[in-house]
Structures are given as C-alpha cells and as structure tokens.
Design a protein around this motif. Structure first.
Motif, short mmCIF file in Angstrom:
data_model
loop_
_atom_site.label_atom_id
_atom_site.label_comp_id
_atom_site.label_asym_id
_atom_site.label_seq_id
_atom_site.Cartn_x
_atom_site.Cartn_y
_atom_site.Cartn_z
N GLY A 119 -23.07 30.27 -115.71
CA GLY A 119 -24.00 31.35 -116.02
C GLY A 119 -25.10 30.96 -116.97
N TYR A 120 -25.03 29.77 -117.54
CA TYR A 120 -26.07 29.28 -118.46
C TYR A 120 -27.02 28.36 -117.69
CZ TYR A 120 -23.48 30.78 -122.67
OH TYR A 120 -22.85 31.51 -123.65
N GLY A 121 -28.33 28.46 -118.00
CA GLY A 121 -29.30 27.56 -117.41
C GLY A 121 -29.25 27.57 -115.90
N ALA A 155 -25.34 30.67 -127.07
CA ALA A 155 -26.59 31.29 -126.63
C ALA A 155 -27.55 30.23 -126.08
CB ALA A 155 -27.25 32.05 -127.77
N GLY A 156 -28.48 30.69 -125.24
CA GLY A 156 -29.53 29.81 -124.74
C GLY A 156 -29.15 29.02 -123.51
N GLU A 159 -17.01 39.56 -122.69
CA GLU A 159 -17.83 38.41 -122.31
C GLU A 159 -19.28 38.60 -122.75
OE1 GLU A 159 -14.28 37.98 -119.68
OE2 GLU A 159 -15.55 39.66 -120.26
N LYS A 160 -19.77 39.83 -122.67
CA LYS A 160 -21.15 40.11 -123.06
C LYS A 160 -21.34 40.06 -124.57
CE LYS A 160 -22.19 42.98 -119.01
NZ LYS A 160 -23.02 41.94 -118.40
N LEU A 161 -20.24 40.16 -125.31
CA LEU A 161 -20.30 40.11 -126.76
C LEU A 161 -20.09 38.70 -127.31
CD1 LEU A 161 -18.18 43.31 -127.54
CD2 LEU A 161 -20.67 43.11 -127.43
N ILE A 162 -19.56 37.80 -126.46
CA ILE A 162 -19.27 36.43 -126.89
C ILE A 162 -20.31 35.45 -126.37
CG2 ILE A 162 -17.61 34.52 -126.76
CD1 ILE A 162 -15.40 36.62 -126.52
N PHE A 188 -24.01 34.52 -124.61
CA PHE A 188 -25.39 34.98 -124.49
C PHE A 188 -26.23 33.93 -123.75
CE2 PHE A 188 -23.55 36.93 -128.24
CZ PHE A 188 -23.86 38.27 -128.06
N PRO A 189 -25.99 33.78 -122.45
CA PRO A 189 -26.67 32.72 -121.71
C PRO A 189 -28.14 33.03 -121.39
CG PRO A 189 -25.34 34.05 -120.23
CD PRO A 189 -25.06 34.54 -121.62
#
Length: 265
Positions: free
Chosen positions: A109-111, A82-83, A27-30, A32-33
């Motif tokens: 987990g994003y924004g 990402a982002g 998950e950390k490699l796919i 990037f939130p």
C-alpha cells in the motif's frame, strides 16, 4: 440515582463503541502510506535500480537498491509508518557516502507496492521474502539491518530469525502494546492487532545491536529505548542523541560520527 445510572450506561456504551471502532480502523491509525502511480519516476542523485517482488498471494512489492563503488556491504533499511520511497530514498545518500549499498522497501500500500497491510504476520512474511531475495546478491555477513520508527519492530524480528552482521534501531518502541498503554492507558491492550514486540524479538538477536534515540522524541518516547537497554547484550549499545527529536535523525550532527563507529565494529 436513576439519572446517574443512566449516565453511567451511556458512558459504557460510548466506551464500547470507541473500542470497537478503534479495533476496526486501527490500520488507518498506524499506517500512513503515500501511494505513487505505477509510472512514477524516482529522482535521486546517486545510482539506483527498482526491484519488484511477488508475494505468495501474488501481491507485487516495490523496492529501491542504491549502489556505490567499493561497497562494504548492504544496509537493509525498513522505514517508518508514513510516506513512500519518494521521500525515504533521500536518506540513502548518507549510507552510500559511507560506501554501503542501501535497499529500501515500500510496504504493502506504500508507494508503488500493491495491496494493503492486513496483519502483522503478513507484514513480517513480506519483509522476510524480500530479505531472502537480497541474500542472492549479498553475503549475509555483509548485511546491516536498519529499522526506523515503525520499521524497528520488523527489523528486530528479521534480525532475530536471520544472521545479519549488525542490527541498527532508530527511535524504536519497546512494543506497540507498550506505546498504546503509554499513550492511551484507558484502552485495553487486546484491541491491538499489531503488537510488534521488539522487546521479545530482541532477546533472540545474536548479532551486535545499536540503538539511536533522541531524548526529546515526542513521537516514540525515549523511555522505550531505556527499557530496551535492559535487554541488551554486552556487545550492544544505546546511543542517546541529546535534544534530538523523532524526525530527521539522519541529519542530526551527532548521528553520523556515532554511526561510523558502529559500522566499524
């Protein structure tokens, strides 16, 4: 001979350790939130509203709906890996200028969206839940599903199981399995928990499909779209952005004229 055998055993053990580690931390490699505080204030020039959605496991997801006068429909936009919407929201103006409302979702987990991505199935269920909510505001025949990069797999899955007017894929992968085998052929494919099999989902998409891909893309290789092209219907099209890379597709001068043609079909 013993030394060589001992070295071989060490190499095997290191390889197995690497495989186990990659499985655990993939998950950390796919994904990037960028995480945003709950009181974060979005800054955009066009009109928008924040929408919140509650999932079956009580996780709150955050999205933005950009609206325009004389709307021709809705672009349901699934962004990259990402982002957050703080940056992805800048893309919305391209589509509101063409008189389309735009909805963008931040994944878990994003924004401002809570939780963490835990499985492919849960990821798809979240997208479907949010799509269902937007169907209470828009006629499905006026909805265009658009996925960029990582979002192309979920966009194709969504289109395959629903009936939007159009599916647009920006820099899609054939599947994440194919991407893994392309980049890391020495790793077994079964390690990947997230298959995102765009190639499989695409076969069930009844609506027109338009693929945009830069032929100089160094993130998701252009050959991915050439493989997908073989699965396209007569009504579908692959639009190659000459010398285009992976990032900034919306700002590519070749993109807007081609997009306008696609949206008028």
């Amino acid at each position: 001979m013993k030394t060589a055998f001992h070295l071989f055993n060490i190499v095997v053990l290191v390889y197995l350790f690497l495989c186990i580690l990659l499985y655990i931390i993939q998950e950390k490699l796919i994904f990037f939130p960028q995480k945003l505080p709950a009181n974060y204030t979005y800054q955009f020039t066009q009109h928008f509203e924040e929408l919140y959605f509650k999932t079956a496991d009580n996780t709150t997801l955050n999205g933005l709906l950009f609206t325009t006068d004389s709307s021709r429909g809705l672009i349901f936009y699934l962004h990259g890996n990402a982002g957050s919407l703080a940056s992805w929201g800048q893309v919305a103006k391209t589509y509101t200028d063409l008189h389309y409302d735009v909805f963008m979702l931040d994944y878990r987990g994003y924004g401002k969206s809570a939780g963490n991505i835990r499985s492919e199935q849960e990821f798809f269920e979240d997208v479907q839940l949010v799509y269902n909510s937007l169907l209470t505001k828009y006629n499905e025949k006026a909805i265009v599903v658009l996925g960029y990069s990582l979002g192309t797999g979920a966009a194709t899955k969504l289109a395959a199981t629903n009936q939007p007017r159009l599916l647009i894929l920006q820099a899609p992968y054939f599947s994440l399995t194919d991407m893994m085998q392309h980049r890391f052929p020495f790793l077994p494919a079964f390690l990947l928990k997230y298959k995102f099999a765009t190639n499989t989902f695409l076969k069930d998409c009844k609506m027109p499909v338009a693929i945009f891909h830069g032929n100089k893309d160094r993130v998701i290789y252009y050959g991915s779209s050439l493989k997908l092209k073989k699965l396209l219907k007569i009504s579908d099209t692959l639009i190659t952005l000459e010398n285009g890379g992976h990032n900034g597709m919306t700002d590519n001068p070749q993109y807007i004229p081609a997009l306008q043609i696609v949206l008028t079909r």
